[in-house]
Design an enzyme around this catalytic site. Structure first.
Site, PDB file in Angstrom:
ATOM      1  N   CYS A 156      34.361  80.223  28.697  1.00 21.01           N
ATOM      2  CA  CYS A 156      33.080  80.545  27.846  1.00 21.01           C
ATOM      3  C   CYS A 156      31.933  81.083  28.763  1.00 21.01           C
ATOM      4  CB  CYS A 156      32.582  79.155  27.181  1.00 21.01           C
ATOM      5  SG  CYS A 156      33.848  78.165  26.342  1.00 21.01           S
ATOM      6  N   HIS A 193      25.928  81.339  24.554  1.00 21.73           N
ATOM      7  CA  HIS A 193      27.335  81.240  24.128  1.00 21.73           C
ATOM      8  C   HIS A 193      27.431  80.311  22.870  1.00 21.73           C
ATOM      9  CE1 HIS A 193      31.452  80.380  24.026  1.00 21.73           C
ATOM     10  NE2 HIS A 193      31.513  79.090  24.072  1.00 21.73           N
ATOM     11  N   ASN A 225      33.903  80.353  17.426  1.00 14.52           N
ATOM     12  CA  ASN A 225      33.553  80.588  18.966  1.00 14.52           C
ATOM     13  C   ASN A 225      34.541  81.435  19.540  1.00 14.52           C
ATOM     14  OD1 ASN A 225      33.538  79.977  21.738  1.00 14.52           O
ATOM     15  ND2 ASN A 225      33.737  77.839  21.619  1.00 14.52           N
TER      16      ASN A 225
HETATM   17  O1  UT7 Z   1      33.067  76.583  24.194  1.00 15.74           O
HETATM   18  C1  UT7 Z   1      33.274  75.854  25.156  1.00 15.74           C
HETATM   19  C2  UT7 Z   1      32.331  74.524  25.212  1.00 15.74           C
HETATM   20  N1  UT7 Z   1      32.673  73.753  23.957  1.00 15.74           N
HETATM   21  C3  UT7 Z   1      31.869  73.286  23.440  1.00 15.74           C
HETATM   22  O2  UT7 Z   1      30.643  72.933  23.535  1.00 15.74           O
HETATM   23  C4  UT7 Z   1      32.346  72.387  22.175  1.00 15.74           C
HETATM   24  C5  UT7 Z   1      31.531  70.877  22.240  1.00 15.74           C
HETATM   25  N2  UT7 Z   1      32.042  69.775  21.330  1.00 15.74           N
HETATM   26  C6  UT7 Z   1      31.922  70.195  19.940  1.00 15.74           C
HETATM   27  O3  UT7 Z   1      31.493  71.150  19.478  1.00 15.74           O
HETATM   28  C7  UT7 Z   1      32.450  68.994  18.917  1.00 15.74           C
HETATM   29  O4  UT7 Z   1      32.673  67.735  19.863  1.00 15.74           O
HETATM   30  C8  UT7 Z   1      33.404  69.424  18.000  1.00 15.74           C
HETATM   31  C9  UT7 Z   1      32.918  70.291  17.197  1.00 15.74           C
HETATM   32  C10 UT7 Z   1      34.636  70.031  18.847  1.00 15.74           C
HETATM   33  C11 UT7 Z   1      34.158  67.974  17.432  1.00 15.74           C
HETATM   34  O5  UT7 Z   1      32.964  67.277  16.639  1.00 15.74           O
HETATM   35  P1  UT7 Z   1      32.715  65.935  16.872  1.00 15.74           P
HETATM   36  O6  UT7 Z   1      31.447  65.503  16.036  1.00 15.74           O
HETATM   37  O7  UT7 Z   1      32.129  65.675  18.166  1.00 15.74           O
HETATM   38  O8  UT7 Z   1      34.100  65.017  16.255  1.00 15.74           O
HETATM   39  P2  UT7 Z   1      34.941  64.208  17.000  1.00 15.74           P
HETATM   40  O9  UT7 Z   1      35.883  64.868  17.786  1.00 15.74           O
HETATM   41  O10 UT7 Z   1      34.118  63.058  17.584  1.00 15.74           O
HETATM   42  O11 UT7 Z   1      35.744  63.710  15.601  1.00 15.74           O
HETATM   43  C12 UT7 Z   1      35.006  62.716  14.872  1.00 15.74           C
HETATM   44  C13 UT7 Z   1      36.100  62.760  13.679  1.00 15.74           C
HETATM   45  C14 UT7 Z   1      37.636  62.336  14.203  1.00 15.74           C
HETATM   46  O12 UT7 Z   1      37.972  61.282  13.146  1.00 15.74           O
HETATM   47  P3  UT7 Z   1      37.901  59.781  13.278  1.00 15.74           P
HETATM   48  O13 UT7 Z   1      38.523  59.450  14.367  1.00 15.74           O
HETATM   49  O14 UT7 Z   1      36.186  59.355  13.290  1.00 15.74           O
HETATM   50  O15 UT7 Z   1      38.402  59.097  12.100  1.00 15.74           O
HETATM   51  C15 UT7 Z   1      38.479  63.392  14.123  1.00 15.74           C
HETATM   52  O16 UT7 Z   1      39.664  63.282  13.811  1.00 15.74           O
HETATM   53  O17 UT7 Z   1      36.343  63.876  12.933  1.00 15.74           O
HETATM   54  C16 UT7 Z   1      37.698  64.144  12.988  1.00 15.74           C
HETATM   55  N3  UT7 Z   1      38.108  65.556  13.051  1.00 15.74           N
HETATM   56  C17 UT7 Z   1      37.999  66.377  11.919  1.00 15.74           C
HETATM   57  N4  UT7 Z   1      38.116  66.076  10.684  1.00 15.74           N
HETATM   58  C18 UT7 Z   1      38.082  67.078   9.779  1.00 15.74           C
HETATM   59  C19 UT7 Z   1      38.228  66.353  14.081  1.00 15.74           C
HETATM   60  N5  UT7 Z   1      38.528  67.931  13.600  1.00 15.74           N
HETATM   61  C20 UT7 Z   1      38.276  67.782  12.561  1.00 15.74           C
HETATM   62  C21 UT7 Z   1      38.418  68.537  11.431  1.00 15.74           C
HETATM   63  N6  UT7 Z   1      38.274  68.463  10.251  1.00 15.74           N
HETATM   64  N7  UT7 Z   1      38.922  69.997  11.674  1.00 15.74           N
END
Ligand code: UT7
Length: 349
Positions: free
Chosen positions: A114, A276, A306
């Protein structure tokens, strides 16, 4: 004093648009979840056969070179940032040299994910300032779509990424108040594995739960890149999203302030911050915590997702095309990602 200026900028994104609803064909997700957590509405996926990281980079480069008023034959160095190269090796830089029929110039690939574009820009900046080169092509390009786990298992990553490319041409300037004022590069490898793609690779870290001693040489070679890796589902990117998010929220403001402090400037001096494009929530957080006025943080993740090393040059190019980057403006680029690596650049256009 010689500085580097951005003499030309270009971008290329594939025609193939995938909306959030299109992702439902592959996995259990929803437009509401993706928009709420990331801000993304759609992304581009490259044509499976015709488009590669290099070909997209070349398209962006052609525009940047034209806008810089130069030609491919005048370019004297290439820096290519990507995490999704056409080949494991050689890098994409040499493929650009071949494709654009350039002279036998140096070509360097940067593997900083990134923050790759800001790192690449910083490398090019040093060569311009030292007087070694006068026309450097810097490309950030990614073809993520080829290596994503599009099943529900990979949804936390696969809905985020998109394909595309951006490029700039750097040239020297001796104007008093123009050019790259400073760049700032950082890394901390202690969390290298929480945003990573382990294979193909020569490490054995992720096998530690199993007994490596039980494998023979042929089996170990097979692990490097083959059916074992596919069977064990280790050929896709891995990300601990929440952990990355937390660190990004700390390092983005830190590295932006570092650039401003170095130049005796404040957030009020920034005309446009081009971060980014990792997550719209991160950009909004930055705007809020750094007290930047409305319209001073550029976002286009909504359209492209992204695109890793390509996201900053694509965003900068669109901002420029929209008239939001004008001569004399102070532009701040900032990135954070896998490694972790993070970086910023302060540019007087
Ligand atoms: O570019 C390089 C640097 N990258 C970043 O800066 C990314 C940083 N991180 C993020 O942007 C976020 O952490 C994400 C967008 C990747 C994920 O969002 P989050 O709010 O942190 O979600 P999470 O991973 O904590 O997941 C929450 C819930 C989970 O379900 P449970 O366990 O709460 O039932 C996941 O299984 O959301 C679920 N989930 C989804 N649901 C629907 C994860 N991905 C999806 C999806 N659709 N695509």
């Amino acid at each position: 004093m010689v500085r580097s200026k951005i003499a030309g900028i270009g971008m290329y994104v594939p025609k193939n648009v995938l909306t959030n609803n299109d992702m439902l064909k592959y996995m259990d997700t929803s437009d509401a979840w993706i928009q709420e957590r990331t801000g993304i509405k759609e992304r581009r996926f490259a044509d499976r056969t015709g488009e590669t990281t290099t070909t997209m980079g070349v398209e962006a480069a052609k525009i940047a070179i034209k806008r810089a008023g130069t030609t491919a034959q005048e370019i004297d160095f290439i820096v290519f940032a990507t995490l999704s190269p056409d080949y494991y090796f050689p890098g994409c830089g040499v493929l650009v040299q071949r494709e654009m029929k350039m002279k036998e110039i140096g070509a360097l690939d940067v593997r900083n994910q990134c923050s790759g574009f800001v790192y690449a820009l910083s490398v090019a900046d040093q060569f311009i300032k030292s007087g070694m080169y006068k026309n450097i092509l810097v490309i950030g390009s990614e073809k993520h779509s080829f290596g994503l786990d599009l099943s529900t298992r990979g949804r936390n990553i696969s809905v985020i990424f998109g394909d595309g490319a951006g490029a700039v041409v750097l040239q020297p300037t001796e104007k008093e108040n123009q050019g790259i004022l400073s760049t700032h590069l950082h890394s901390d490898g202690s969390n290298a594995e929480i945003l990573a793609m382990y294979n193909p690779g020569t490490h054995a870290n992720h096998w530690k739960k199993e007994k490596l001693a039980d494998y023979n040489d042929a089996e170990i070679a097979d692990m490097f890149m083959s059916k074992t890796m596919v069977e064990k589902e280790q050929n896709y990117p891995f990300m601990d999203g929440p952990a990355v998010f937390k660190m990004a929220a700390v390092k983005f403001p830190e590295v932006i302030m570092e650039a401003l402090n170095k130049n005796g400037l404040t957030t009020a001096d920034i005309d446009l911050l081009v971060p980014h494009q990792a997550n719209l929530r991160i950009s909004q957080f930055l705007q809020h915590t750094m007290k930047l006025e409305e319209g001073k943080v550029y976002n286009n993740i909504q359209k492209y997702g992204n695109t890793t090393a390509a996201s900053i040059p694509i965003a900068l190019c669109e901002a420029w095309e929209e008239g939001k980057v004008k001569e004399g403006n102070l532009i701040c680029l900032a990135a954070f990602g896998s490694g972790f690596t993070w970086a910023s650049a302060l540019i007087r256009m």
